[in-house]
Design a protein around this motif. Structure first.
Motif, PDB file in Angstrom:
ATOM      1  N   TYR A 116       0.884  -1.162   0.000  1.00  0.00           N
ATOM      2  CA  TYR A 116       0.000   0.000   0.000  1.00  0.00           C
ATOM      3  C   TYR A 116       0.920   1.209   0.000  1.00  0.00           C
ATOM      4  O   TYR A 116       1.693   1.420   0.938  1.00  0.00           O
ATOM      5  N   ASP A 168       1.157   5.351  -0.477  1.00  0.00           N
ATOM      6  CA  ASP A 168       0.397   6.593  -0.404  1.00  0.00           C
ATOM      7  C   ASP A 168       1.340   7.754  -0.710  1.00  0.00           C
ATOM      8  O   ASP A 168       2.288   7.996   0.048  1.00  0.00           O
ATOM      9  N   LYS A 173       3.313   2.430   2.940  1.00  0.00           N
ATOM     10  CA  LYS A 173       2.670   2.452   4.253  1.00  0.00           C
ATOM     11  C   LYS A 173       2.464   1.050   4.826  1.00  0.00           C
ATOM     12  O   LYS A 173       2.531   0.866   6.034  1.00  0.00           O
ATOM     13  N   VAL A 174       2.170   0.085   3.949  1.00  0.00           N
ATOM     14  CA  VAL A 174       1.908  -1.286   4.391  1.00  0.00           C
ATOM     15  C   VAL A 174       2.575  -2.251   3.421  1.00  0.00           C
ATOM     16  O   VAL A 174       2.463  -2.087   2.209  1.00  0.00           O
ATOM     17  N   ARG A 208       2.720  -6.464   2.990  1.00  0.00           N
ATOM     18  CA  ARG A 208       2.238  -7.761   3.463  1.00  0.00           C
ATOM     19  C   ARG A 208       2.824  -8.844   2.563  1.00  0.00           C
ATOM     20  O   ARG A 208       2.869  -8.690   1.349  1.00  0.00           O
ATOM     21  N   THR A 251      -2.309 -11.036   1.542  1.00  0.00           N
ATOM     22  CA  THR A 251      -2.080 -10.176   0.380  1.00  0.00           C
ATOM     23  C   THR A 251      -3.319  -9.986  -0.491  1.00  0.00           C
ATOM     24  O   THR A 251      -3.250  -9.299  -1.507  1.00  0.00           O
ATOM     25  N   MET A 292      -5.452  -6.738   2.959  1.00  0.00           N
ATOM     26  CA  MET A 292      -4.817  -5.428   2.790  1.00  0.00           C
ATOM     27  C   MET A 292      -5.683  -4.326   3.369  1.00  0.00           C
ATOM     28  O   MET A 292      -5.180  -3.414   4.024  1.00  0.00           O
ATOM     29  N   LEU A 293      -6.990  -4.387   3.149  1.00  0.00           N
ATOM     30  CA  LEU A 293      -7.874  -3.362   3.717  1.00  0.00           C
ATOM     31  C   LEU A 293      -7.803  -3.365   5.242  1.00  0.00           C
ATOM     32  O   LEU A 293      -7.766  -2.307   5.875  1.00  0.00           O
ATOM     33  N   GLU A 294      -7.751  -4.554   5.812  1.00  0.00           N
ATOM     34  CA  GLU A 294      -7.632  -4.663   7.269  1.00  0.00           C
ATOM     35  C   GLU A 294      -6.318  -4.032   7.750  1.00  0.00           C
ATOM     36  O   GLU A 294      -6.307  -3.285   8.734  1.00  0.00           O
ATOM     37  N   ALA A 295      -5.225  -4.287   7.048  1.00  0.00           N
ATOM     38  CA  ALA A 295      -3.922  -3.731   7.433  1.00  0.00           C
ATOM     39  C   ALA A 295      -3.895  -2.210   7.255  1.00  0.00           C
ATOM     40  O   ALA A 295      -3.338  -1.494   8.083  1.00  0.00           O
ATOM     41  N   ILE A 296      -4.517  -1.716   6.217  1.00  0.00           N
ATOM     42  CA  ILE A 296      -4.537  -0.275   5.946  1.00  0.00           C
ATOM     43  C   ILE A 296      -5.350   0.454   7.008  1.00  0.00           C
ATOM     44  O   ILE A 296      -4.975   1.532   7.457  1.00  0.00           O
ATOM     45  N   GLN A 297      -6.450  -0.141   7.418  1.00  0.00           N
ATOM     46  CA  GLN A 297      -7.341   0.505   8.385  1.00  0.00           C
ATOM     47  C   GLN A 297      -6.842   0.382   9.824  1.00  0.00           C
ATOM     48  O   GLN A 297      -7.350   1.067  10.706  1.00  0.00           O
TER      49      GLN A 297
END
Length: 74
Positions: free
Chosen positions: A36, A38, A43-44, A46, A63, A68-73
């Motif tokens: 991820y 930005d 930022k992330v 995995r 992955t 990924m959404l869980e890791a970003i949030q």
């Protein structure tokens, strides 16, 4: 995205060096990973791999979109 010369794979240190893939003819394979980014900043990161599953084939969930959404949030 293709990386036939492994330039990005090497720069990200994502070369799979487990003995399993070369033993079955898969040489210089890239690890299963997702980034991820930005505004040019990573930022992330995995990676889906385990000692008994270096390619992440059995459980790629870290992955996939949901992981990924869980890791970003977080």
């Amino acid at each position: 995205m293709g990386d036939p010369a492994r330039e990005l794979t090497s720069a990200l240190d994502m070369e799979m060096n487990h003995a399993g893939p070369p033993s079955v003819g898969i040489i210089n394979r890239c690890k299963r990973h997702a980034l991820y980014v930005d505004d040019g900043t990573v930022k992330v990161v995995r990676v889906s791999e385990r000692d008994d599953d270096p390619a992440g084939d059995d459980d790629p969930s870290a992955t996939l979109v949901e992981g990924m959404l869980e890791a970003i949030q977080a």
